[in-house]
Design a protein around this motif. Structure first.
Motif, PDB file in Angstrom:
ATOM      1  N   HIS A  32      84.282 -18.628 -48.182  1.00  0.00           N
ATOM      2  CA  HIS A  32      84.044 -17.787 -49.358  1.00  0.00           C
ATOM      3  C   HIS A  32      84.256 -18.685 -50.576  1.00  0.00           C
ATOM      4  N   PHE A  33      83.173 -19.314 -51.032  1.00  0.00           N
ATOM      5  CA  PHE A  33      83.266 -20.386 -52.022  1.00  0.00           C
ATOM      6  C   PHE A  33      83.835 -19.944 -53.371  1.00  0.00           C
ATOM      7  N   ASN A  34      83.634 -18.697 -53.759  1.00  0.00           N
ATOM      8  CA  ASN A  34      84.158 -18.256 -55.051  1.00  0.00           C
ATOM      9  C   ASN A  34      85.669 -18.032 -55.005  1.00  0.00           C
ATOM     10  N   LYS A  35      86.271 -18.031 -53.813  1.00  0.00           N
ATOM     11  CA  LYS A  35      87.718 -17.823 -53.683  1.00  0.00           C
ATOM     12  C   LYS A  35      88.402 -18.985 -52.969  1.00  0.00           C
ATOM     13  N   ILE A  36      87.726 -20.103 -52.846  1.00  0.00           N
ATOM     14  CA  ILE A  36      88.229 -21.186 -52.002  1.00  0.00           C
ATOM     15  C   ILE A  36      89.557 -21.770 -52.499  1.00  0.00           C
ATOM     16  N   LEU A  37      89.756 -21.827 -53.813  1.00  0.00           N
ATOM     17  CA  LEU A  37      90.981 -22.399 -54.366  1.00  0.00           C
ATOM     18  C   LEU A  37      91.951 -21.351 -54.900  1.00  0.00           C
ATOM     19  N   LYS A  38      91.643 -20.089 -54.714  1.00  0.00           N
ATOM     20  CA  LYS A  38      92.528 -19.027 -55.208  1.00  0.00           C
ATOM     21  C   LYS A  38      93.751 -18.938 -54.305  1.00  0.00           C
ATOM     22  N   MET A  39      94.912 -19.184 -54.919  1.00  0.00           N
ATOM     23  CA  MET A  39      96.161 -19.171 -54.167  1.00  0.00           C
ATOM     24  C   MET A  39      97.103 -18.122 -54.734  1.00  0.00           C
ATOM     25  N   PRO A  54     103.206 -28.440 -63.066  1.00  0.00           N
ATOM     26  CA  PRO A  54     101.849 -28.299 -63.616  1.00  0.00           C
ATOM     27  C   PRO A  54     100.906 -29.358 -63.023  1.00  0.00           C
ATOM     28  N   SER A  55      99.728 -28.930 -62.680  1.00  0.00           N
ATOM     29  CA  SER A  55      98.699 -29.804 -62.093  1.00  0.00           C
ATOM     30  C   SER A  55      99.155 -30.456 -60.793  1.00  0.00           C
ATOM     31  N   PHE A  56     100.002 -29.780 -60.043  1.00  0.00           N
ATOM     32  CA  PHE A  56     100.549 -30.337 -58.801  1.00  0.00           C
ATOM     33  C   PHE A  56      99.465 -30.743 -57.817  1.00  0.00           C
ATOM     34  N   PHE A  57      98.452 -29.905 -57.639  1.00  0.00           N
ATOM     35  CA  PHE A  57      97.461 -30.156 -56.603  1.00  0.00           C
ATOM     36  C   PHE A  57      96.423 -31.202 -56.987  1.00  0.00           C
ATOM     37  N   TYR A  58      96.527 -31.820 -58.164  1.00  0.00           N
ATOM     38  CA  TYR A  58      95.650 -32.953 -58.465  1.00  0.00           C
ATOM     39  C   TYR A  58      95.932 -34.105 -57.506  1.00  0.00           C
ATOM     40  N   GLY A  59      97.141 -34.195 -57.021  1.00  0.00           N
ATOM     41  CA  GLY A  59      97.491 -35.233 -56.049  1.00  0.00           C
ATOM     42  C   GLY A  59      96.771 -35.054 -54.722  1.00  0.00           C
ATOM     43  N   ALA A  60      96.326 -33.820 -54.451  1.00  0.00           N
ATOM     44  CA  ALA A  60      95.596 -33.564 -53.209  1.00  0.00           C
ATOM     45  C   ALA A  60      94.240 -34.259 -53.205  1.00  0.00           C
ATOM     46  N   MET A  61      93.772 -34.691 -54.378  1.00  0.00           N
ATOM     47  CA  MET A  61      92.497 -35.421 -54.435  1.00  0.00           C
ATOM     48  C   MET A  61      92.579 -36.719 -53.643  1.00  0.00           C
ATOM     49  N   TYR A  62      93.744 -37.364 -53.661  1.00  0.00           N
ATOM     50  CA  TYR A  62      93.906 -38.611 -52.925  1.00  0.00           C
ATOM     51  C   TYR A  62      93.886 -38.357 -51.416  1.00  0.00           C
ATOM     52  N   VAL A  63      94.493 -37.253 -51.003  1.00  0.00           N
ATOM     53  CA  VAL A  63      94.457 -36.875 -49.593  1.00  0.00           C
ATOM     54  C   VAL A  63      93.018 -36.549 -49.197  1.00  0.00           C
ATOM     55  N   SER A  64      92.313 -35.828 -50.061  1.00  0.00           N
ATOM     56  CA  SER A  64      90.920 -35.472 -49.811  1.00  0.00           C
ATOM     57  C   SER A  64      90.055 -36.720 -49.674  1.00  0.00           C
ATOM     58  N   LEU A 106      88.761 -29.511 -48.460  1.00  0.00           N
ATOM     59  CA  LEU A 106      89.403 -29.071 -49.707  1.00  0.00           C
ATOM     60  C   LEU A 106      90.698 -28.333 -49.414  1.00  0.00           C
ATOM     61  N   ARG A 107      90.646 -27.382 -48.511  1.00  0.00           N
ATOM     62  CA  ARG A 107      91.849 -26.629 -48.148  1.00  0.00           C
ATOM     63  C   ARG A 107      92.839 -27.500 -47.379  1.00  0.00           C
ATOM     64  N   LEU A 108      92.339 -28.282 -46.447  1.00  0.00           N
ATOM     65  CA  LEU A 108      93.204 -29.117 -45.627  1.00  0.00           C
ATOM     66  C   LEU A 108      93.966 -30.136 -46.476  1.00  0.00           C
ATOM     67  N   SER A 109      93.312 -30.696 -47.476  1.00  0.00           N
ATOM     68  CA  SER A 109      93.986 -31.672 -48.333  1.00  0.00           C
ATOM     69  C   SER A 109      95.110 -31.017 -49.136  1.00  0.00           C
ATOM     70  N   ARG A 110      94.903 -29.793 -49.600  1.00  0.00           N
ATOM     71  CA  ARG A 110      95.982 -29.071 -50.295  1.00  0.00           C
ATOM     72  C   ARG A 110      97.135 -28.768 -49.342  1.00  0.00           C
ATOM     73  N   ASN A 111      96.800 -28.367 -48.128  1.00  0.00           N
ATOM     74  CA  ASN A 111      97.838 -28.061 -47.148  1.00  0.00           C
ATOM     75  C   ASN A 111      98.662 -29.299 -46.809  1.00  0.00           C
ATOM     76  N   ILE A 112      97.988 -30.408 -46.599  1.00  0.00           N
ATOM     77  CA  ILE A 112      98.698 -31.650 -46.292  1.00  0.00           C
ATOM     78  C   ILE A 112      99.571 -32.069 -47.469  1.00  0.00           C
ATOM     79  N   TYR A 113      99.032 -31.979 -48.679  1.00  0.00           N
ATOM     80  CA  TYR A 113      99.761 -32.448 -49.851  1.00  0.00           C
ATOM     81  C   TYR A 113     101.035 -31.649 -50.089  1.00  0.00           C
ATOM     82  N   ILE A 114     100.958 -30.324 -50.022  1.00  0.00           N
ATOM     83  CA  ILE A 114     102.174 -29.544 -50.269  1.00  0.00           C
ATOM     84  C   ILE A 114     103.191 -29.739 -49.145  1.00  0.00           C
ATOM     85  N   ASN A 115     102.715 -29.999 -47.932  1.00  0.00           N
ATOM     86  CA  ASN A 115     103.635 -30.241 -46.823  1.00  0.00           C
ATOM     87  C   ASN A 115     104.317 -31.596 -46.905  1.00  0.00           C
ATOM     88  N   MET A 116     103.823 -32.487 -47.756  1.00  0.00           N
ATOM     89  CA  MET A 116     104.500 -33.768 -47.985  1.00  0.00           C
ATOM     90  C   MET A 116     105.788 -33.562 -48.787  1.00  0.00           C
TER      91      MET A 116
END
Length: 127
Positions: A32-39, A54-64, A106-116
């Motif tokens: 569901h692309f319109n809700k893909i990043l809604k947390m 603030p901007s915590f998940f910008y670090g997930a770009m490196y994981v992505s 996209l989702r997997l990179s956020r999941n990995i990043y917060i689990n770090m």
């Protein structure tokens, strides 16, 4: 292997990394692309604030980036080496595989990043 309390469980299911009792996302379906990043703001069970700073998940770009490189290399090896295709076809396969895997990466990179940064706490109580 995939049991509650492991990092892998939280990463693959997208659940709260601290208590692993609920999904971090408003919509569990990454297609569901319109809700893909809604947390959710916080975990309703343990109270963990997902946006740690603030901007915590910008670090997930490196994981992505790392995940996309791995997918691209795997697609190249499969198409070029195993199926003996030419470079043009291998390039098309790489692009197609990256486009198709985009919402999952996209989702997997956020999941990995917060689990770090957040570990499972079996004693996490409802707040």
């Amino acid at each position: 292997m995939l049991k509650k309390g492991s990092k892998l469980y939280s990463i693959l299911t997208g659940t709260c990394p601290k208590c692993q009792n609920e999904s971090m996302y408003l919509d569990k379906n990454p297609l569901h692309f319109n809700k893909i990043l809604k947390m959710n703001e916080n975990c309703s069970h343990c109270g963990l604030h997902y946006q740690i700073e603030p901007s915590f998940f910008y670090g997930a770009m490196y994981v992505s980036y790392g995940l996309n490189v791995a997918i691209g290399i795997a697609a190249f090896i499969i198409s070029f080496v195993f199926f003996d295709s030419n470079l043009k076809v291998a390039f098309i396969v790489i692009i197609a595989s990256l486009i198709l895997s985009f919402p999952f990466v996209l989702r997997l990179s956020r999941n990995i990043y917060i689990n770090m940064f957040v570990s499972y706490d079996p004693n996490a109580k409802h707040k």
